[in-house]
Design a protein around this motif. Sequence first.
Motif, PDB file in Angstrom:
ATOM      1  N   HIS C 104       0.892  -1.184   0.019  1.00  0.00           N
ATOM      2  CA  HIS C 104       0.002   0.001  -0.015  1.00  0.00           C
ATOM      3  C   HIS C 104       0.857   1.197   0.108  1.00  0.00           C
ATOM      4  N   ALA C 105       0.248   2.321  -0.223  1.00  0.00           N
ATOM      5  CA  ALA C 105       1.177   3.842  -0.117  1.00  0.00           C
ATOM      6  C   ALA C 105       1.320   4.422   1.401  1.00  0.00           C
ATOM      7  N   ASP C 106       0.893   3.532   2.234  1.00  0.00           N
ATOM      8  CA  ASP C 106       1.028   4.513   3.691  1.00  0.00           C
ATOM      9  C   ASP C 106       2.281   4.754   3.681  1.00  0.00           C
ATOM     10  N   PHE C 107       3.460   4.044   3.668  1.00  0.00           N
ATOM     11  CA  PHE C 107       4.692   4.262   3.920  1.00  0.00           C
ATOM     12  C   PHE C 107       5.373   5.437   2.993  1.00  0.00           C
ATOM     13  N   VAL C 108       4.857   5.495   1.971  1.00  0.00           N
ATOM     14  CA  VAL C 108       5.462   6.372   1.125  1.00  0.00           C
ATOM     15  C   VAL C 108       4.740   7.704   1.007  1.00  0.00           C
ATOM     16  N   ALA C 109       3.292   7.875   1.267  1.00  0.00           N
ATOM     17  CA  ALA C 109       2.720   8.703   1.485  1.00  0.00           C
ATOM     18  C   ALA C 109       3.202   9.503   2.847  1.00  0.00           C
ATOM     19  N   PHE C 110       3.504   8.796   3.964  1.00  0.00           N
ATOM     20  CA  PHE C 110       4.051   9.436   5.324  1.00  0.00           C
ATOM     21  C   PHE C 110       5.247  10.043   4.810  1.00  0.00           C
ATOM     22  N   THR C 311       5.632  -6.207   8.768  1.00  0.00           N
ATOM     23  CA  THR C 311       5.765  -4.865   8.231  1.00  0.00           C
ATOM     24  C   THR C 311       6.685  -4.095   9.235  1.00  0.00           C
ATOM     25  N   VAL C 312       6.572  -2.600   9.235  1.00  0.00           N
ATOM     26  CA  VAL C 312       7.213  -1.718   9.801  1.00  0.00           C
ATOM     27  C   VAL C 312       6.348  -0.783  10.458  1.00  0.00           C
ATOM     28  N   ASN C 313       6.774  -0.212  11.754  1.00  0.00           N
ATOM     29  CA  ASN C 313       5.953   1.086  12.100  1.00  0.00           C
ATOM     30  C   ASN C 313       7.055   2.263  11.749  1.00  0.00           C
ATOM     31  N   PHE C 314       6.768   2.937  10.606  1.00  0.00           N
ATOM     32  CA  PHE C 314       7.609   3.942   9.988  1.00  0.00           C
ATOM     33  C   PHE C 314       7.719   5.064  11.048  1.00  0.00           C
ATOM     34  N   LYS C 315       7.156   5.355  12.100  1.00  0.00           N
ATOM     35  CA  LYS C 315       7.329   6.554  12.898  1.00  0.00           C
ATOM     36  C   LYS C 315       8.535   5.918  13.841  1.00  0.00           C
ATOM     37  N   GLU C 316       8.228   4.777  14.509  1.00  0.00           N
ATOM     38  CA  GLU C 316       9.293   4.276  15.445  1.00  0.00           C
ATOM     39  C   GLU C 316      10.401   3.754  14.731  1.00  0.00           C
ATOM     40  N   ASN C 317      10.133   3.296  12.911  1.00  0.00           N
ATOM     41  CA  ASN C 317      11.260   2.729  12.632  1.00  0.00           C
ATOM     42  C   ASN C 317      11.967   1.400  13.134  1.00  0.00           C
ATOM     43  N   VAL C 318      10.809   0.469  13.508  1.00  0.00           N
ATOM     44  CA  VAL C 318      10.898  -0.783  14.048  1.00  0.00           C
ATOM     45  C   VAL C 318      10.006  -1.860  13.405  1.00  0.00           C
ATOM     46  N   ASN C 319      10.507  -3.111  13.412  1.00  0.00           N
ATOM     47  CA  ASN C 319       9.514  -4.137  12.785  1.00  0.00           C
ATOM     48  C   ASN C 319       8.292  -4.391  13.332  1.00  0.00           C
ATOM     49  N   ALA C 320       7.000  -4.599  12.778  1.00  0.00           N
ATOM     50  CA  ALA C 320       5.975  -4.982  13.261  1.00  0.00           C
ATOM     51  C   ALA C 320       5.083  -5.869  12.696  1.00  0.00           C
TER      52      ALA C 320
ATOM     53  N   ALA D 265       6.529  -7.531   1.646  1.00  0.00           N
ATOM     54  CA  ALA D 265       6.644  -7.169   3.369  1.00  0.00           C
ATOM     55  C   ALA D 265       7.551  -6.231   3.683  1.00  0.00           C
ATOM     56  N   PHE D 266       7.425  -5.220   4.527  1.00  0.00           N
ATOM     57  CA  PHE D 266       8.455  -4.200   5.032  1.00  0.00           C
ATOM     58  C   PHE D 266       9.105  -4.744   6.086  1.00  0.00           C
ATOM     59  N   GLU D 267      10.514  -4.220   6.139  1.00  0.00           N
ATOM     60  CA  GLU D 267      11.266  -4.616   7.355  1.00  0.00           C
ATOM     61  C   GLU D 267      12.476  -3.369   7.392  1.00  0.00           C
ATOM     62  N   ILE D 268      12.770  -3.369   8.802  1.00  0.00           N
ATOM     63  CA  ILE D 268      13.968  -2.540   8.937  1.00  0.00           C
ATOM     64  C   ILE D 268      15.182  -3.023   8.519  1.00  0.00           C
ATOM     65  N   SER D 269      16.050  -2.383   7.515  1.00  0.00           N
ATOM     66  CA  SER D 269      17.291  -2.805   7.357  1.00  0.00           C
ATOM     67  C   SER D 269      18.510  -1.679   7.728  1.00  0.00           C
ATOM     68  N   GLY D 270      19.146  -1.911   8.873  1.00  0.00           N
ATOM     69  CA  GLY D 270      19.925  -0.759   9.127  1.00  0.00           C
ATOM     70  C   GLY D 270      18.939   0.515   9.814  1.00  0.00           C
ATOM     71  N   ASP D 271      19.118   1.329   9.260  1.00  0.00           N
ATOM     72  CA  ASP D 271      18.044   2.437   9.633  1.00  0.00           C
ATOM     73  C   ASP D 271      17.004   2.731   8.561  1.00  0.00           C
ATOM     74  N   LYS D 272      17.040   2.123   7.617  1.00  0.00           N
ATOM     75  CA  LYS D 272      16.101   2.047   6.274  1.00  0.00           C
ATOM     76  C   LYS D 272      14.949   1.134   6.443  1.00  0.00           C
ATOM     77  N   VAL D 273      13.918   1.536   5.691  1.00  0.00           N
ATOM     78  CA  VAL D 273      12.802   0.820   5.542  1.00  0.00           C
ATOM     79  C   VAL D 273      12.848   0.169   4.216  1.00  0.00           C
ATOM     80  N   VAL D 274      13.001  -1.061   4.162  1.00  0.00           N
ATOM     81  CA  VAL D 274      12.971  -1.747   2.794  1.00  0.00           C
ATOM     82  C   VAL D 274      11.940  -2.974   2.762  1.00  0.00           C
ATOM     83  N   THR D 275      11.998  -3.567   1.562  1.00  0.00           N
ATOM     84  CA  THR D 275      10.881  -4.591   1.611  1.00  0.00           C
ATOM     85  C   THR D 275      11.584  -6.033   1.208  1.00  0.00           C
ATOM     86  N   LYS D 276      11.101  -6.995   1.721  1.00  0.00           N
ATOM     87  CA  LYS D 276      11.847  -8.309   1.609  1.00  0.00           C
ATOM     88  C   LYS D 276      11.769  -8.879   0.453  1.00  0.00           C
TER      89      LYS D 276
END
Lengths: 363, 363, 363, 363
Positions: C104-110, C311-320, D265-276
């Motif tokens: 989805h576009a959630d991440f890129v839109a943010f 997926t990720v929480n793109f505010k916290e920058n953590v996996n989720a 699926a999104f994931e954190i790689s280093g400090d970047k958001v990437v997709t698997k």
Amino acid sequence: MKNSFGQNVTVTVFGESHGAGVGAVLDGMPAGIPVNDEFINHQLSLRRPSGAISTPRVEADNYIIYSGVYNGFTTGTPICIVVPNENTKSKDYSLDRFLARPSHADFVAFEKYNGFEDYRGGGHFSGRVTTGLVAVGAIAISALKQKGIKIGTHISKCGGVCDAPFSDYETQIDDLNNMIFAVLDDKKGEEMQSAIIEARANCDSVGGILETAVLGLPVGVGEPWFDTLEGLLSHALFSIPAVKGVEFGLGFGIADLLGSKANDAFEISGDKVVTKTNNNGGINGGISNGMPIIFRCAVKPTPTIAQPQSTVNFKENVNAIIESKGRHDPCIVHRARVVVDSMVAITLCDALTAKFGTDWWIK
Amino acid sequence: MKNSFGQNVTVTVFGESHGAGVGAVLDGMPAGIPVNDEFINHQLSLRRPSGAISTPRVEADNYIIYSGVYNGFTTGTPICIVVPNENTKSKDYSLDRFLARPSHADFVAFEKYNGFEDYRGGGHFSGRVTTGLVAVGAIAISALKQKGIKIGTHISKCGGVCDAPFSDYETQIDDLNNMIFAVLDDKKGEEMQSAIIEARANCDSVGGILETAVLGLPVGVGEPWFDTLEGLLSHALFSIPAVKGVEFGLGFGIADLLGSKANDAFEISGDKVVTKTNNNGGINGGISNGMPIIFRCAVKPTPTIAQPQSTVNFKENVNAIIESKGRHDPCIVHRARVVVDSMVAITLCDALTAKFGTDWWIK
Amino acid sequence: MKNSFGQNVTVTVFGESHGAGVGAVLDGMPAGIPVNDEFINHQLSLRRPSGAISTPRVEADNYIIYSGVYNGFTTGTPICIVVPNENTKSKDYSLDRFLARPSHADFVAFEKYNGFEDYRGGGHFSGRVTTGLVAVGAIAISALKQKGIKIGTHISKCGGVCDAPFSDYETQIDDLNNMIFAVLDDKKGEEMQSAIIEARANCDSVGGILETAVLGLPVGVGEPWFDTLEGLLSHALFSIPAVKGVEFGLGFGIADLLGSKANDAFEISGDKVVTKTNNNGGINGGISNGMPIIFRCAVKPTPTIAQPQSTVNFKENVNAIIESKGRHDPCIVHRARVVVDSMVAITLCDALTAKFGTDWWIK
Amino acid sequence: MKNSFGQNVTVTVFGESHGAGVGAVLDGMPAGIPVNDEFINHQLSLRRPSGAISTPRVEADNYIIYSGVYNGFTTGTPICIVVPNENTKSKDYSLDRFLARPSHADFVAFEKYNGFEDYRGGGHFSGRVTTGLVAVGAIAISALKQKGIKIGTHISKCGGVCDAPFSDYETQIDDLNNMIFAVLDDKKGEEMQSAIIEARANCDSVGGILETAVLGLPVGVGEPWFDTLEGLLSHALFSIPAVKGVEFGLGFGIADLLGSKANDAFEISGDKVVTKTNNNGGINGGISNGMPIIFRCAVKPTPTIAQPQSTVNFKENVNAIIESKGRHDPCIVHRARVVVDSMVAITLCDALTAKFGTDWWIK
């Protein structure tokens, strides 16, 4: 029709005088610009008819923001604002369906749209359509404010009466933006309004000249060859009904000067490059030079007047006499002022975004 | 930069004063328009400097048609015409690299292009760049001729001297299009040229006003809300270096009239709808009404003058004195005339194609 | 944002999934095109969710025509249609504000809108926004009908099941335009719907391929070099959420053929030039050749599925882990069909107007 | 014709196969981009015919930079590059003036341009016209390089032979950009070339598929609703002669997957958001998500083949047989590669400038 204007920031206008509503879509505005209902209503109030110098058709201008705004800020997506029409008396107009009001678009619209045009009250050619532009223009003005750019317009001439010239841009612009009848010299303003009232009494109308100053525009805005600042602004300004001339700096007056008098000598002021005079209105080679942007618009007298005029019936192709019964303004110069400011703001948002990109705005 | 203009018919301009060449691409022109070298050369000759009233930089303007023309007709594909530069004396210019010529684009170009601009002779901001526009404009003028549309411009004012007004459009336009110094009253033309020569003698320059008439434009051309005929033409006209004002019909003069005097009453003439006066310059609601299109451009005096002027060195950020050594014109009003006609022709080809389509042209 | 498309006929789209409403402005349509509420509602019904194969979010799609239509015909001015949002359950969405729904576009839109985007239900990226395009598209389809041009699209593949190929364009297109689930072979259609229901049962979703045929397009439509028919249509089609591929004629399959097999031999049929095969989908050199225009769009499976996804929480920058609670479609291929037809109709109205002009339409 | 593409960065193409020359104007490029003749010539050499797999028409491609470049850097003004035509044998073509080469534009051009088209060697529809695009495209590629963005394309399929998939973008892209016949597996490349030579021996031709990867594109590029990255790129790619399909990520293959398999699926790689996975080709909601942009173009076999084909004489409107005598390519897939890279680079320069503005480029 070409009802969209601008490349990076684009405004699209729609609506007819007596249709369901008028409005505009403003696209390309950056996300994060505050949208303030109080300010939008203030701007709409400057356009709204008022008292003896205007048409008795007065509407509340209750607008609907359909998109592009969330939690009081622009979202970066297109902003659609609609102002439904309320006070529409179509019977005033239907009788004269095929009579061309002199200097109005009735005849050309009939020819261009093959008789399918919505002719009521001037349809899409009505000044009413500018309401949507003023609503979205308020958001463009707010965006410019955040970057220290302000726009102010005064009635430099109306009904043959001249206003005082700008003497202190900063403070005068703030004052102008809170005046219904925007002049720098109140006494002159009263004389102008007397001239308007007198014209109405004589079943006539008056025109005038609007002068605008833009402060705080960075150096380097404008995209020659063709998208010069003069070209972009004039394109926008001539979309305002009744505008018949646009000039920058000294404008037509500069044609009479010698080069040695017309040239704006540069000098260093503090650490900034400025010019000693501003005969070019802050624009060199179509690009802003850091000085105030100065231009004037000639606004013709309202074509609709309450006296008989000779014209034609363009369906029968015969000569005729028309007597306007509709509600109309003896002068629209003062109401056009905020439309000028709105179109200038939208045009500058576009030109600034072309140079600086979208992200610049909220930095 | 935005060096393309027009939507259905699009012109793209390129080149610098002292680069390899200048030129333009004209796209969207219908197939089957005759391309006449004699006429292109005639138009270029009207732009070329001549005698005591112009710069000594004279070039043959030997153009190359790289595309879009086959067997003497347009093919419907983009027409690229290049005019290589020949007579370029760069040493005249390089000395003053960082001195801003007053009212020129040197300073804004340096700021906008971060010092990478080709500054020689004004680079892309030089009037030299209009050569390509005149070359392709000749083809647009030929296309309009085939549809019975003609354009004529005279110097209505120069060096403070006023020309006679139009009295007989049809014949006067044909005459104007064969004159190097286009005036309706030869005696006034001589006075203007004396004023130019006097200004040069005083190391100074003069400006003026160009007035244009367009005949034969059908009713219904122009695309409101934004692409009004006034908006499109002014956008094009302000791209011409030195133009600082554009007005239609009575222009700024209409602001002083009462509505009853300003309105153009309609009447039937033969089987046509016409107006008794033409104060609106043939345009109502941004759309052509069948009357002659009338407008004026204010042209400022040439900024380059052979006397010392105060300015700044924008690299050192210090005040300085500049003395122009380059070759320049004491007046460019007469040379700008054919550029006006060319831009108007291209703009009208675009507006006509929007309404009638591509196939209309060769019917 | 660039929410306008087209040059002579321009569509502007606006709205968010959970804002006040969605809509579109269609500008440049000729005057005199009939506007039929029954047909607009029919088109909207084809886009509306239905039964077990769609989302339970169903809205009446009560639209408001704000402008551009009078007495049942287009007026030639911009047509603004708004569909207010009714059934919006924002609480379904707000919890996951910072969790990026995969694909989805959630991440890129943010990232793009700096956190100011209206994230509810996908905001401006929601398929809900296509409602306005379908409404104005109905008017474009009506305009084409008047010129004998018809568009039909079938689900050529869905959930791994292939539909029969076109065998009789004329009659099949008429049938398709009256089907909620548009297939040429009903049995295949049932298999496809079973696959969709099965996917939903498995908390999953399916995609498919839409194949479109356009009949009656005149020879010569398309404006190379860049505005080829393929370029214009693909630009429009990729604006439809979930479309990831567009091919014309044999498309990717043509890459495997020898030239002698791929070429479409011309022949005379009656007094018309036709081709024996149509491997190029009715387009040569980017221009229509008079044969049916044939193309296919690949539609990806709905990204929203009712099973946990990493997926990720793109505010916290953590996996989720995200688990979608919102209402969604197990397949949007059948609903996207009418959006394809609408965008194709608008694009062709634009391309036809470029060639024939505005007046051609009502001749 | 619409021979301009792009809004902030605009390319205009012109020229015919056998006219005076072909070329392009690139406008809107920032000032300060290095212009390297060695690199331009390198890019042109990748497009140039070579050996047994290409046409014997070989030209030196000696280009002229007419504008926009000074001291080895872009100036910020329009860059016009012309490549004069040298090796033109018109007699090869004139005989068949009215015979439509199957799957070529001869017939549609005759109809569209009313017989005024320059038909020699395909005129404006010839692949020769791409030479100018490759020349200016080299400058766009240089600009992207400065921002760490690189483009690489390989022949993923040709003559039925499949290349290896990308395994290491960074290094493979650099290699590809130095190969005349760009493949990842040399052995497969030899098989492809054998297939081409065999096709030529049989008076036939082959097609193929080009796969492109773009690395380093920032998150947030692309302007929905309509100017999605897919929409912009496909619009540009379909302008390349012979391209009949464009797909992103898994493209048409994604239509067969379940959502649970298709989603990235999104994931954190280093400090970047990437997709698997990257099934969406680095694009969500039409906007770049930071992953490599991946797409494929289907290129049809060269329509011109040295065997008799049935066709029509479109002047006489009778059936006929055509036998191509002209020089032609048995395959253009490998030559089209650098045209793809050039158009992608120009399109990305435009999209990046829309987001970041002009000044971003040289920061």
